[in-house]
Design an enzyme around this catalytic site. Structure first.
Site, short mmCIF file in Angstrom:
data_model
loop_
_atom_site.label_atom_id
_atom_site.label_comp_id
_atom_site.label_asym_id
_atom_site.label_seq_id
_atom_site.Cartn_x
_atom_site.Cartn_y
_atom_site.Cartn_z
N GLY A 78 0.81 -1.22 0.00
CA GLY A 78 0.00 0.00 0.00
C GLY A 78 0.84 1.27 0.00
N ALA A 79 1.75 1.35 0.95
CA ALA A 79 2.54 2.57 1.09
C ALA A 79 3.64 2.34 2.11
CB ALA A 79 1.65 3.73 1.56
N MET A 80 4.54 3.30 2.22
CA MET A 80 5.69 3.13 3.11
C MET A 80 6.03 4.44 3.81
SD MET A 80 7.96 1.18 4.38
CE MET A 80 9.03 1.86 5.64
N ASN A 130 8.59 5.97 5.08
CA ASN A 130 9.95 6.55 5.14
C ASN A 130 9.91 7.94 5.75
OD1 ASN A 130 10.68 4.36 3.29
ND2 ASN A 130 9.55 5.58 1.81
N GLU A 180 2.90 -1.66 13.79
CA GLU A 180 1.80 -1.86 12.84
C GLU A 180 0.43 -1.98 13.52
OE1 GLU A 180 2.15 -0.99 10.02
OE2 GLU A 180 4.27 -1.25 9.58
N HIS A 221 2.59 6.80 11.47
CA HIS A 221 3.84 6.07 11.73
C HIS A 221 4.97 7.03 12.11
CE1 HIS A 221 3.48 1.82 11.05
NE2 HIS A 221 3.11 1.89 9.78
N HIS A 240 -2.48 6.47 8.03
CA HIS A 240 -1.65 5.40 8.58
C HIS A 240 -0.16 5.74 8.47
CE1 HIS A 240 -0.78 1.08 9.48
NE2 HIS A 240 0.30 1.34 8.76
N GLU A 241 0.26 6.10 7.27
CA GLU A 241 1.69 6.38 7.08
C GLU A 241 2.11 7.63 7.86
OE1 GLU A 241 3.06 3.88 5.87
OE2 GLU A 241 1.27 3.02 4.91
#
Ligand code: B3K
Ligand code: ZN
Length: 900
Positions: A266-268, A270, A325, A306, A302-303
């Protein structure tokens, strides 16, 4: 190529890294054919570590050019390379190590490390992709400050992005230029990122709560600039929400989101440079459905979240993955619920939050419950793995979020917030464990409940499997008293079964929310611990426990596990009448939905049994009446009704059938859908008319809910009488003003329609959207899952010029959708579906092991299927396992499946 060696990594084997690497300077000469990477590491041996301890750095698919220590080149004999580890010995206690190596982005089809997508370069490092960029201590507990220099041609790569702040930029000879980035926050290498290419940008400036000005940017392909408005707005909402609900501020001057067309998931997250699958960035009313809008907001959230839960406080090792997560999924679920409920009165807000809870629980039951009952069952904190890429699972994510949610339920909103504050106070800037998180929460729990602790609760982190809670009610009419008994069972699952001593595991701490209704469906006040409420929270911490409630004149109807207060399966001897009463009257909207689903589940399972026995199928009037009452209830909003009137998914139903017989289930479910469509046709037609959304498109919950109910009504009408309703679907298809309505109509036509109009609509859709890959993915997915699509049809779709296995979204749209969401096609009696699956797993594995391993999991639960299917599934797994050159990823999945 030989199958990679399977090495099992165990949680208990953790050892700290013997060296600190406080800073790293990276220089990239970007070239898709061969990119040269210079890495300069500052190295400090940790106190107490023997001087002869080698510095071990991991590397994969890299060509080493040179190694130097403190400026002096090391000759080839001065280091060793074996099994992907570069070892340097005899280093001074503190020194600078310089490594030059080459990688080949254009040849990198794994999409891990540095790779090419379109005309751009992207990276993906979590979990172990950084070792494909340069030799490094590729583990999350080694945290360094990064300075990154990117060099490339200005024509190809006008944009050069990395984490943190841009500190320098300028031209170089020969049409090249460079950019220098510095990230002020030490981070593990899995959070490193770079992007180079020609991308368009939408941005806004905003001010954080403490008054700092920050820049938010969304980058995407040229030509897609009109599709990034929602993503950027979602990013700003995420920033505000984390400030408001958790007091957490953005810690960077600049936060970038970049959309990539080729992306494994989905995505990251970083640091400061999130890289996204374009599917979770790009949206406009013509190309994105309401579900897409919702998913974009959730994934952006969500990202972004994080940044604190994952980046500021990260994982000590990959066994702790759920630390970031599970917690971050919980946070994004709450974000979505708050966005859905905002600006509404209390009742509407409760209904809106229930809609989100329903969606999340439906996902958990369809994806995580089967996982927890199969060969890949693992605790949310796994005990071992061969390939960590295989453990980004529904268990770690979704069950992990449930475990966080239970802590929220046990502590209450204020207590949970205090626990989060304590967690950051203790661990900001550190790489920590799940135990550290529970310790912080427990410090608050002990204050709230003197004499109690979370020691039993911690077992949720070490035990796999879905617990079963059985409920009994003893009503004493004379004493007007009702005693509720809860008993839990935690049988061994998956690999646990191999340990004969662990057939039944110890009890868990289960928060169980309960209500009682009188025979007229009115809530009964319940007194617990001196407080009287309509919902009480029972804390079950032993195998069995009882609670007694007074002033209960008649046998009550229980409303169990309200809001799904724990990820368990409830066993209770329901009568259909009790379920119908709850489905009409339960004051808890989640439990009310649940009652209707249970009623439908019982009828579908009964019909599946009739189907297997060759008996005629039947729709019980209790269900039809309950559906009618919900459809007509003016007090229920459309979004909620759409959920309540949907039948349970085939995956959820399969968990209730032993052995699983997908064709029988599908036949039974289709029968009930058609009966409900036919018997309630007038009501569906009225709902269809009453829920039109006129005017400018808005993805807000109100209009999205109306579209959901309208399109559900169309689906039921078509299921009930396709001939009578096809014109309605055709008209909606042609006149649709947004993608939700267009897809709703196309789906009804493709699944239930007949005649030339169906093929014409499919062709028309393709012609309209052939330039937009994300819409063409929807086109493939809809056909891959359509009722009439068998293996031959799936193969025909694969022959379409727009199909490629190399693009994960495309592979997911067609191959995954067919194997995971077209039970009829996959389980065809001649076994052709299983051959197709095996073939595609192997074809994908040669390109992209991480994605192939996801597809491999489609056969996980083969042993629970009906005998005729089981043999074919097992044989297909065997063929994959026997293939020479399997990746570690796929090898682990098929071996576990077969060794169960
Ligand atoms: N943390 C990433 C997952 C990356 C895993 C890739 N093997 C996405 C997320 O959960 O936010
Ligand atoms: Zn995540």
């Amino acid at each position: 190529m030989r199958t990679e060696q399977a090495v099992t990594v165990a949680r208990g084997d953790y050892l700290p890294y013997p060296y600190a690497i406080p800073s790293i300077a990276l220089e990239f000469d970007l070239d898709p054919a061969r990119t040269r990477v210079l890495s300069r590491l500052s190295i400090e041996r940790q106190p107490g570590v023997p001087a002869d301890t080698p510095l071990a750095l991991k590397g994969e698919d890299l060509a080493l050019v040179s190694v130097a220590v403190d400026g002096s080149p090391i000759a080839e004999g001065g280091y060793t390379i074996s099994d992907g580890v570069l070892r340097l010995t005899g280093l001074p206690a503190a020194c600078e190590v310089e490594i030059v190596s080459d990688c080949r982005p254009a040849e990198n089809s794994t999409l891990m490390g540095l790779y090419v997508s379109g005309a751009s370069l992207f990276t993906q490092c979590e979990a172990e992709g950084f070792r494909r960029i340069t030799w490094f201590a590729d583990r999350p507990d080694v945290m360094s400050r990064y300075r990154v220099t990117l060099r490339g041609t200005r024509a190809d790569y006008p944009l050069l992005l990395s984490n943190g702040n841009l500190v320098d930029a300028g031209d170089l000879p020969d049409g090249r230029h460079q950019a220098v980035w510095e990230d002020p926050h030490p981070k593990p290498c899995y959070l490193f990122a770079l992007v180079a290419g020609n991308l368009t940008c939408r941005e806004l400036r905003t001010r954080t709560r403490s008054g700092r000005d920050v820049l938010l940017q969304v980058y995407s392909d040229p030509g897609s600039e009109s599709q990034t408005e929602w993503a950027l707005a979602s990013l700003e909402r995420s920033l505000r929400w984390d400030e408001d609900r958790f007091g957490l501020e953005l810690d960077l001057d600049r936060f970038m989101v970049v959309a990539a067309r080729d992306f494994n998931m989905g995505a990251m997250e970083n640091k400061g440079l999130n890289i996204f699958n374009a599917a979770y960035v790009l949206a406009d009313p013509d190309t994105a459905t309401d579900a897409n809008y919702l998913a974009i907001e959730a994934v952006i959230g969500h990202e972004y979240f994080h940044n604190w839960t994952g980046n500021r406080v990260t994982c000590r090792d990959w066994f702790q993955l759920s630390l970031k997560e599970g917690l971050t999924v919980f946070r994004d679920q709450e974000f979505t619920a708050d966005m859905m409920a905002r600006g509404q009165d209390a009742a509407a807000a409760a209904s809106a939050r229930a809609v989100k809870r329903i969606d999340d629980v439906a996902t958990l039951r369809a994806a995580q419950f089967p996982e927890d009952a199969g060969p890949m069952a693992h605790p949310i904190r796994p005990e071992s793995y061969q390939e960590i890429g295989n453990f980004y699972t529904a268990t770690v994510y979704e069950k992990g979020a449930e475990v966080i949610r239970m802590q929220h339920t046990l502590l209450g909103e204020a207590g949970f917030r205090a626990g989060m504050d304590e967690y950051f106070r203790r661990h900001d800037g550190q790489a920590v464990t799940c135990d550290d998180f529970v310790d912080a929460m427990e410090s608050v729990y002990r204050d709230l409940h003197p004499g109690r602790d979370l020691s039993v609760f911690r077992r949720w982190y070490q035990q796999a499997g879905t617990p079963r809670v059985s409920v009994t009610l003893d009503h004493d009419a004379a004493a007007q008293r009702c005693t509720v008994t809860l008993s839990q069972r935690n049988p061994a699952v998956g690999v646990e079964k191999q340990d004969a001593s662990a057939q039944e595991k110890p009890p868990l701490h289960i928060p169980f929310a309960l209500g009682l209704l009188d025979p007229q469906g009115r809530a009964l006040p319940l007194t617990l611990d001196g407080k009287t409420q309509e919902t009480v929270l029972l804390e079950l911490t032993t195998a069995s426990a009882q609670w007694t409630f007074e002033n209960i004149p008649a046998q009550p109807i229980p409303s169990l596990l309200r809001d799904f207060s724990a990820p368990v399966i409830v066993d209770y001897p329901w009568t259909d009448a009790a379920l119908a009463l709850l489905s009409a009257h339960d004051g808890n909207p989640f439990a009310r939905w649940e009652a209707g689903q249970e009623l439908a589940t019982r009828q579908i399972l009964a019909n599946a049994a009739r189907h297997q026995a060759g008996e005629p199928l039947a729709a019980d009037p209790t269900l039809v009446d309950a559906w009618r009452a919900t459809l007509r209830d003016p007090k229920l909003d459309a979004a909620y009704r759409a959920r309540a009137l949907m039948l349970p998914s085939e995956k959820t139903l399969a968990e209730r059938m032993q052995p699983i017989d997908p064709p029988a289930l599908a036949a039974a479910r289709d029968f009930l859908r058609a009966e409900l469509g036919r018997q309630l046709a007038q009501d569906w037609r009225a709902a269809y008319q009453d829920n039109q959304t006129e005017g400018a498109f808005s993805p807000a919950p109100g209009p999205a809910g109306r579209r959901a109910l309208k399109n559900l009504s169309l689906a039921y009408l078509m299921a009930g009488d396709a001939a009578a309703n096809q014109a309605l679907a055709e008209t909606q298809y042609r006149g649709a003003a947004n993608m939700t309505d267009r897809m709703g109509a196309l789906s009804a036509l493709v699944n239930e329609g007949s005649g030339d109009a169906v093929g014409q609509a499919i062709a028309d859709f393709h012609t309209r959207w052939q330039h937009d890959p994300l819409v063409i993915d929807k086109w493939f997915a809809l056909q891959a899952t359509a009722r009439g699509t068998d293996v031959a049809a799936a193969r025909a779709l694969m022959a379409h010029p727009a199909f490629t296995l190399r693009n994960p979204n495309r592979a997911r749209a067609l191959v995954f959708q067919f194997c995971l969401n077209n039970a009829r096609g996959l389980h065809a009696a001649d076994g052709a579906g299983y051959d197709f699956w095996a073939e595609q797993v192997l074809a994908l594995d040669a390109l992209n092991p991480e994605v192939a391993a996801r597809l491999a999991r489609a056969m996980d639960n083969w042993a629970r299927y009906a005998p005729a299917l089981r043999t074919g599934m097992q044989a297909a797994l065997g063929r994959v396992r026997a293939h020479a050159g399997l990746s570690r990823n796929v090898a682990e999945i098929v071996a576990k499946a077969l060794d169960i």
